[in-house]
Design an enzyme around this catalytic site. Structure first.
Site, PDB file in Angstrom:
ATOM      1  N   GLU A  29      -1.931  -1.119 -10.431  1.00 26.61           N
ATOM      2  CA  GLU A  29      -3.080  -0.558 -11.167  1.00 26.61           C
ATOM      3  C   GLU A  29      -3.522  -1.475 -12.303  1.00 26.61           C
ATOM      4  OE1 GLU A  29      -5.025   1.564 -10.426  1.00 26.61           O
ATOM      5  OE2 GLU A  29      -4.033   2.826  -8.939  1.00 26.61           O
ATOM      6  N   GLN A  50      24.310   4.531 -37.558  1.00 24.87           N
ATOM      7  CA  GLN A  50      22.978   4.148 -38.025  1.00 24.87           C
ATOM      8  C   GLN A  50      22.244   3.257 -37.018  1.00 24.87           C
ATOM      9  OE1 GLN A  50      23.392   2.484 -41.956  1.00 24.87           O
ATOM     10  NE2 GLN A  50      23.696   4.486 -42.879  1.00 24.87           N
ATOM     11  N   ARG A  84      28.911  11.457 -26.633  1.00 28.03           N
ATOM     12  CA  ARG A  84      29.822  10.314 -26.485  1.00 28.03           C
ATOM     13  C   ARG A  84      30.520  10.006 -27.823  1.00 28.03           C
ATOM     14  NH1 ARG A  84      32.490   7.007 -22.853  1.00 28.03           N
ATOM     15  NH2 ARG A  84      32.380   4.816 -23.442  1.00 28.03           N
ATOM     16  N   ILE A  93       0.831  -1.204   0.000  1.00 27.01           N
ATOM     17  CA  ILE A  93       0.000   0.000   0.000  1.00 27.01           C
ATOM     18  C   ILE A  93       0.870   1.260   0.000  1.00 27.01           C
ATOM     19  CG2 ILE A  93      -1.878   1.217   1.193  1.00 27.01           C
ATOM     20  CD1 ILE A  93      -2.537  -1.637  -0.048  1.00 27.01           C
TER      21      ILE A  93
HETATM   22  P1  TGC Z   1     -16.212  -7.780 -12.772  1.00 24.02           P
HETATM   23  O1  TGC Z   1     -17.251  -8.855 -12.632  1.00 24.02           O
HETATM   24  O2  TGC Z   1     -15.658  -7.478 -14.101  1.00 24.02           O
HETATM   25  O3  TGC Z   1     -16.810  -6.422 -12.174  1.00 24.02           O
HETATM   26  C1  TGC Z   1     -17.351  -6.346 -10.848  1.00 24.02           C
HETATM   27  C2  TGC Z   1     -18.168  -5.074 -10.785  1.00 24.02           C
HETATM   28  O4  TGC Z   1     -17.334  -3.929 -11.021  1.00 24.02           O
HETATM   29  C3  TGC Z   1     -17.744  -3.251 -12.229  1.00 24.02           C
HETATM   30  N1  TGC Z   1     -16.519  -2.863 -12.931  1.00 24.02           N
HETATM   31  C4  TGC Z   1     -16.062  -1.604 -12.929  1.00 24.02           C
HETATM   32  N2  TGC Z   1     -16.560  -0.476 -12.400  1.00 24.02           N
HETATM   33  C5  TGC Z   1     -15.857   0.642 -12.550  1.00 24.02           C
HETATM   34  N3  TGC Z   1     -14.676   0.677 -13.208  1.00 24.02           N
HETATM   35  C6  TGC Z   1     -14.138  -0.439 -13.744  1.00 24.02           C
HETATM   36  N4  TGC Z   1     -12.955  -0.373 -14.356  1.00 24.02           N
HETATM   37  C7  TGC Z   1     -14.830  -1.644 -13.620  1.00 24.02           C
HETATM   38  N5  TGC Z   1     -14.589  -2.922 -14.009  1.00 24.02           N
HETATM   39  C8  TGC Z   1     -15.638  -3.648 -13.594  1.00 24.02           C
HETATM   40  C9  TGC Z   1     -18.582  -4.266 -12.990  1.00 24.02           C
HETATM   41  O5  TGC Z   1     -19.500  -3.618 -13.849  1.00 24.02           O
HETATM   42  C10 TGC Z   1     -19.259  -4.987 -11.856  1.00 24.02           C
HETATM   43  O6  TGC Z   1     -20.278  -4.129 -11.337  1.00 24.02           O
HETATM   44  P2  TGC Z   1     -21.640  -4.734 -10.683  1.00 24.02           P
HETATM   45  O7  TGC Z   1     -22.413  -3.534 -10.303  1.00 24.02           O
HETATM   46  O8  TGC Z   1     -22.243  -5.569 -11.769  1.00 24.02           O
HETATM   47  O9  TGC Z   1     -21.187  -5.553  -9.509  1.00 24.02           O
HETATM   48  O10 TGC Z   1     -15.064  -8.087 -11.730  1.00 24.02           O
HETATM   49  P3  TGC Z   1     -13.997  -9.267 -11.664  1.00 24.02           P
HETATM   50  O11 TGC Z   1     -13.964  -9.767 -10.247  1.00 24.02           O
HETATM   51  O12 TGC Z   1     -14.247 -10.264 -12.774  1.00 24.02           O
HETATM   52  O13 TGC Z   1     -12.593  -8.513 -11.906  1.00 24.02           O
HETATM   53  C11 TGC Z   1     -12.290  -7.857 -13.053  1.00 24.02           C
HETATM   54  C12 TGC Z   1     -10.830  -7.355 -12.993  1.00 24.02           C
HETATM   55  C13 TGC Z   1      -9.849  -8.511 -13.018  1.00 24.02           C
HETATM   56  C14 TGC Z   1     -10.651  -6.510 -14.251  1.00 24.02           C
HETATM   57  C15 TGC Z   1     -10.598  -6.491 -11.724  1.00 24.02           C
HETATM   58  O14 TGC Z   1     -10.671  -7.249 -10.579  1.00 24.02           O
HETATM   59  C16 TGC Z   1      -9.273  -5.772 -11.757  1.00 24.02           C
HETATM   60  O15 TGC Z   1      -9.156  -4.689 -12.339  1.00 24.02           O
HETATM   61  N6  TGC Z   1      -8.195  -6.325 -11.113  1.00 24.02           N
HETATM   62  C17 TGC Z   1      -6.929  -5.621 -10.945  1.00 24.02           C
HETATM   63  C18 TGC Z   1      -6.829  -5.045  -9.561  1.00 24.02           C
HETATM   64  C19 TGC Z   1      -6.027  -3.772  -9.511  1.00 24.02           C
HETATM   65  O16 TGC Z   1      -5.808  -3.099 -10.494  1.00 24.02           O
HETATM   66  N7  TGC Z   1      -5.628  -3.371  -8.321  1.00 24.02           N
HETATM   67  C20 TGC Z   1      -4.958  -2.107  -8.142  1.00 24.02           C
HETATM   68  C21 TGC Z   1      -4.845  -1.774  -6.669  1.00 24.02           C
HETATM   69  S1  TGC Z   1      -4.467  -0.077  -6.334  1.00 24.02           S
HETATM   70  C22 TGC Z   1      -2.893   0.124  -6.874  1.00 24.02           C
HETATM   71  O17 TGC Z   1      -2.301  -0.709  -7.480  1.00 24.02           O
HETATM   72  C23 TGC Z   1      -2.259   1.457  -6.593  1.00 24.02           C
HETATM   73  S2  TGC Z   1      -0.660   1.533  -7.191  1.00 24.02           S
HETATM   74  C24 TGC Z   1      -0.123   3.083  -6.794  1.00 24.02           C
HETATM   75  C25 TGC Z   1      -0.389   4.086  -7.859  1.00 24.02           C
HETATM   76  O18 TGC Z   1      -1.495   4.152  -8.448  1.00 24.02           O
HETATM   77  O19 TGC Z   1       0.524   4.901  -8.138  1.00 24.02           O
HETATM   78  P1  FAD Z   2      -0.870 -11.421  -8.832  1.00 18.84           P
HETATM   79  O1  FAD Z   2      -2.293 -11.016  -8.887  1.00 18.84           O
HETATM   80  O2  FAD Z   2      -0.490 -12.556  -7.948  1.00 18.84           O
HETATM   81  O3  FAD Z   2      -0.380 -11.738 -10.325  1.00 18.84           O
HETATM   82  C1  FAD Z   2       0.808 -12.495 -10.598  1.00 18.84           C
HETATM   83  C2  FAD Z   2       0.888 -12.726 -12.101  1.00 18.84           C
HETATM   84  O4  FAD Z   2      -0.257 -13.474 -12.530  1.00 18.84           O
HETATM   85  C3  FAD Z   2       0.862 -11.423 -12.909  1.00 18.84           C
HETATM   86  O5  FAD Z   2       1.701 -11.531 -14.024  1.00 18.84           O
HETATM   87  C4  FAD Z   2      -0.574 -11.336 -13.357  1.00 18.84           C
HETATM   88  O6  FAD Z   2      -0.754 -10.586 -14.534  1.00 18.84           O
HETATM   89  C5  FAD Z   2      -0.882 -12.798 -13.619  1.00 18.84           C
HETATM   90  N1  FAD Z   2      -2.318 -13.058 -13.630  1.00 18.84           N
HETATM   91  C6  FAD Z   2      -3.240 -12.650 -12.717  1.00 18.84           C
HETATM   92  N2  FAD Z   2      -4.462 -13.042 -13.081  1.00 18.84           N
HETATM   93  C7  FAD Z   2      -4.308 -13.689 -14.262  1.00 18.84           C
HETATM   94  C8  FAD Z   2      -5.217 -14.333 -15.163  1.00 18.84           C
HETATM   95  N3  FAD Z   2      -6.509 -14.354 -14.915  1.00 18.84           N
HETATM   96  N4  FAD Z   2      -4.702 -14.890 -16.270  1.00 18.84           N
HETATM   97  C9  FAD Z   2      -3.373 -14.866 -16.534  1.00 18.84           C
HETATM   98  N5  FAD Z   2      -2.478 -14.279 -15.728  1.00 18.84           N
HETATM   99  C10 FAD Z   2      -2.944 -13.706 -14.613  1.00 18.84           C
HETATM  100  N6  FAD Z   2      -2.356  -1.952  -4.123  1.00 18.84           N
HETATM  101  C11 FAD Z   2      -3.242  -1.180  -3.434  1.00 18.84           C
HETATM  102  O7  FAD Z   2      -4.350  -1.619  -3.138  1.00 18.84           O
HETATM  103  N7  FAD Z   2      -2.920   0.081  -3.058  1.00 18.84           N
HETATM  104  C12 FAD Z   2      -1.715   0.644  -3.323  1.00 18.84           C
HETATM  105  O8  FAD Z   2      -1.469   1.802  -2.964  1.00 18.84           O
HETATM  106  C13 FAD Z   2      -0.753  -0.146  -4.026  1.00 18.84           C
HETATM  107  N8  FAD Z   2       0.496   0.348  -4.268  1.00 18.84           N
HETATM  108  C14 FAD Z   2       1.444  -0.460  -4.837  1.00 18.84           C
HETATM  109  C15 FAD Z   2       2.770  -0.007  -4.950  1.00 18.84           C
HETATM  110  C16 FAD Z   2       3.751  -0.839  -5.491  1.00 18.84           C
HETATM  111  C17 FAD Z   2       5.162  -0.365  -5.550  1.00 18.84           C
HETATM  112  C18 FAD Z   2       3.405  -2.124  -5.981  1.00 18.84           C
HETATM  113  C19 FAD Z   2       4.436  -3.008  -6.599  1.00 18.84           C
HETATM  114  C20 FAD Z   2       2.108  -2.577  -5.871  1.00 18.84           C
HETATM  115  C21 FAD Z   2       1.120  -1.764  -5.279  1.00 18.84           C
HETATM  116  N9  FAD Z   2      -0.195  -2.231  -5.092  1.00 18.84           N
HETATM  117  C22 FAD Z   2      -1.118  -1.461  -4.416  1.00 18.84           C
HETATM  118  C23 FAD Z   2      -0.524  -3.613  -5.418  1.00 18.84           C
HETATM  119  C24 FAD Z   2      -0.791  -3.868  -6.901  1.00 18.84           C
HETATM  120  O9  FAD Z   2      -2.015  -3.332  -7.298  1.00 18.84           O
HETATM  121  C25 FAD Z   2      -0.751  -5.391  -7.124  1.00 18.84           C
HETATM  122  O10 FAD Z   2       0.616  -5.774  -6.985  1.00 18.84           O
HETATM  123  C26 FAD Z   2      -1.284  -5.793  -8.480  1.00 18.84           C
HETATM  124  O11 FAD Z   2      -2.680  -5.583  -8.540  1.00 18.84           O
HETATM  125  C27 FAD Z   2      -0.966  -7.265  -8.833  1.00 18.84           C
HETATM  126  O12 FAD Z   2      -1.256  -8.098  -7.778  1.00 18.84           O
HETATM  127  P2  FAD Z   2      -0.158  -9.171  -7.250  1.00 18.84           P
HETATM  128  O13 FAD Z   2       1.110  -8.471  -7.050  1.00 18.84           O
HETATM  129  O14 FAD Z   2      -0.776  -9.887  -6.111  1.00 18.84           O
HETATM  130  O15 FAD Z   2       0.026 -10.151  -8.480  1.00 18.84           O
END
Ligand code: TGC
Ligand code: FAD
Length: 395
Positions: free
Chosen positions: A374, A290, A279, A169
């Site tokens: 993300e 090239q 360099r 996080i």
């Molecule tokens: P799924 O069945 O597709 O959808 C569940 C419900 O959510 C709605 N929905 C969305 N709503 C808004 N925006 C979107 N992009 C949406 N995508 C789907 C959908 O309509 C449904 O709504 P309802 O009302 O019918 O319930 O959900 P799923 O469980 O099959 O998952 C889909 C998937 C894999 C795409 C989703 O779980 C996903 O995006 N996974 C990745 C998780 C992720 O990105 N985590 C990021 C954590 S935060 C972070 O990393 C911060 S890093 C720091 C920084 O930003 O600098």
């Molecule tokens: P996993 O979900 O375990 O994935 C491992 C591998 O499996 C990946 O290559 C993935 O693409 C692949 N995979 C997953 N599902 C499938 C599929 N269905 N089919 C084929 N391949 C698949 N999260 C927050 O909530 N808040 C934050 O502020 C935040 N900050 C972050 C900051 C940093 C520096 C980092 C590294 C991560 C941060 N995250 C945060 C977490 C980030 O969102 C997760 O790391 C990311 O969503 C991937 O989850 P995971 O690392 O558990 O990988």
């Protein structure tokens, strides 16, 4: 020798941007050059950054929650927000992350889904950088698949008790407030996944810092440990029900990354062109070979194409027409191309490319995180795949 032009100048992309957005972009660029770039190498090496001091300065600059309206936020366009992310990430992805998580995740969650009381309590201070926010969605076993998270909120009288662990996080250990997502029991009057606004001084809340990172070192990354954290009913985000609540926030942060990643790529490419011009190898400038020019030309093309894509997505967002799968196009392409540009640039710098004297390997290492957070590249491929085939292949 003819006069050289910067890669993005060649695409005349500034012609596609409103003057107001350019002015904001230029202010962030200046701030980044004066206040961030000279210090970022040290923060990266130390694996830490002065988050509080930076938040206050970024608040003054007006970039925290800058695309939100009211509550002390700037109310800028989505495109201006993207351009600000680009300028910050041209310094370091960790700095863009600080701003993304504050504005697009923590503030946006409260702004979009919060009660009036929550908005009044947190947003003005967060916009000013006086309070730092974090966003707890990911768990140790549930990153790509947050739907199955284990963190739970259960009723205890009028209160909620929150228990679970969040992982990776950003800003966690320095945050004043955490937006935490948890499963709730349908029998207890709430539906599925809900968001909670958790002041980080609440008993039972801890946020140990994650160390030994080799990527995003100029950023605080933490675990959140929630051990029977007692919260009043007023802590729940009333307007977010189900997974769409947190996913709606991810759309905002992913949009910022579409632009941000290009900042890292631009910095790598511009640094590399300067290096190659200076360099001398064998008997002439490295830039005059090239093979070097083929690499630079291909990278210029990808940077410019990424920028045109980002600006088109910005235009759609400003018109209120941007769909999540379109954000996935930008996040997948621009981060993938940025990391490829960073790695290619590193080859042109030779051994010098592996040091902190140049930003390239720092950007390349950071982009490994950006590729994963993300939504990983694979998740975005699956989102795009679903959009164009009509079939979900996540499970
Ligand atoms: P799924 O069945 O597709 O959808 C569940 C419900 O959510 C709605 N929905 C969305 N709503 C808004 N925006 C979107 N992009 C949406 N995508 C789907 C959908 O309509 C449904 O709504 P309802 O009302 O019918 O319930 O959900 P799923 O469980 O099959 O998952 C889909 C998937 C894999 C795409 C989703 O779980 C996903 O995006 N996974 C990745 C998780 C992720 O990105 N985590 C990021 C954590 S935060 C972070 O990393 C911060 S890093 C720091 C920084 O930003 O600098
Ligand atoms: P996993 O979900 O375990 O994935 C491992 C591998 O499996 C990946 O290559 C993935 O693409 C692949 N995979 C997953 N599902 C499938 C599929 N269905 N089919 C084929 N391949 C698949 N999260 C927050 O909530 N808040 C934050 O502020 C935040 N900050 C972050 C900051 C940093 C520096 C980092 C590294 C991560 C941060 N995250 C945060 C977490 C980030 O969102 C997760 O790391 C990311 O969503 C991937 O989850 P995971 O690392 O558990 O990988």
């Amino acid at each position: 020798m003819t006069q050289s032009r910067s890669p993005l100048e060649l695409f005349a992309v500034d012609d596609l941007i409103d003057q107001e957005d350019l002015d904001l972009r230029n202010a962030v660029r200046q701030f980044a050059a004066d206040r961030l770039a000279p210090r970022v190498g040290d923060w990266y090496e130390a694996g830490d950054l002065p988050a509080r001091e930076l938040a206050a300065e970024l608040g003054k600059l007006g970039v925290l929650g800058m695309h939100l309206e009211g509550y002390g936020c700037t109310g800028a366009s989505a495109t201006a927000y993207g351009l600000a992310c680009l300028e910050l990430e041209a310094v370091d992805s960790g700095l863009r992350s600080l701003v993304s998580v504050q504005g697009s995740l923590a503030m946006f969650a409260i702004w979009k889904h919060g009660s009036q009381e929550q908005k009044q309590q947190w947003l003005p201070r967060m916009a000013a950088g006086e309070a730092i926010g974090c966003f707890g969605l990911t768990e140790p076993d549930f990153g790509s698949n947050p739907a199955d998270m284990r963190t739970r909120a259960v009723r205890d009288g009028d209160d909620w008790l929150l228990t679970g662990t969040k992982m990776w996080i950003t800003n966690g250990s320095v945050a004043d407030v955490a937006v935490v997502w948890a499963q709730t029991d349908p029998d207890q009057g709430a539906r599925g996944i809900r968001g909670f606004v958790v002041p980080t001084d609440t008993p039972g809340f801890a946020a140990p810092k994650i160390t030994r990172k080799l990527s995003l070192r100029a950023s605080v990354t933490s675990e959140l440990v929630l051990d029977d954290v007692r919260l009043p009913q007023s802590a729940i985000l009333p307007a977010a029900q189900g997974l769409s609540g947190p996913l709606s926030c991810l759309n905002e942060a992913r949009f910022g990354i579409v632009f941000g990643a290009l900042g890292a790529a631009r910095d790598c490419l511009e640094t590399t062109i300067r290096y190659a011009q200076e360099r001398t190898l064998f008997d002439k400038s490295l830039a005059a070979y090239q093979l070097t020019q083929a690499k630079i030309a291909d990278m210029t093309l990808e940077l410019g194409k990424g920028m045109l894509l980002a600006l088109q997505l910005g235009r759609l967002k400003d018109q209120g027409r941007l769909a999540p799968e379109q954000i996935s196009l930008g996040k997948l392409n621009n981060v993938r191309e940025a990391i490829s540009i960073a790695r290619e640039c590193r080859t042109i710098l030779g051994a010098a490319g592996i040091t902190l004297d140049y930003p390239i390997m720092r950007h390349a290492n950071n982009l490994e995180s950006v590729l994963t957070y993300e939504g990983t590249s694979e998740v975005h491929q699956l989102v795009i795949g679903r959009a164009v085939t009509g079939q979900a292949a996540f499970r």
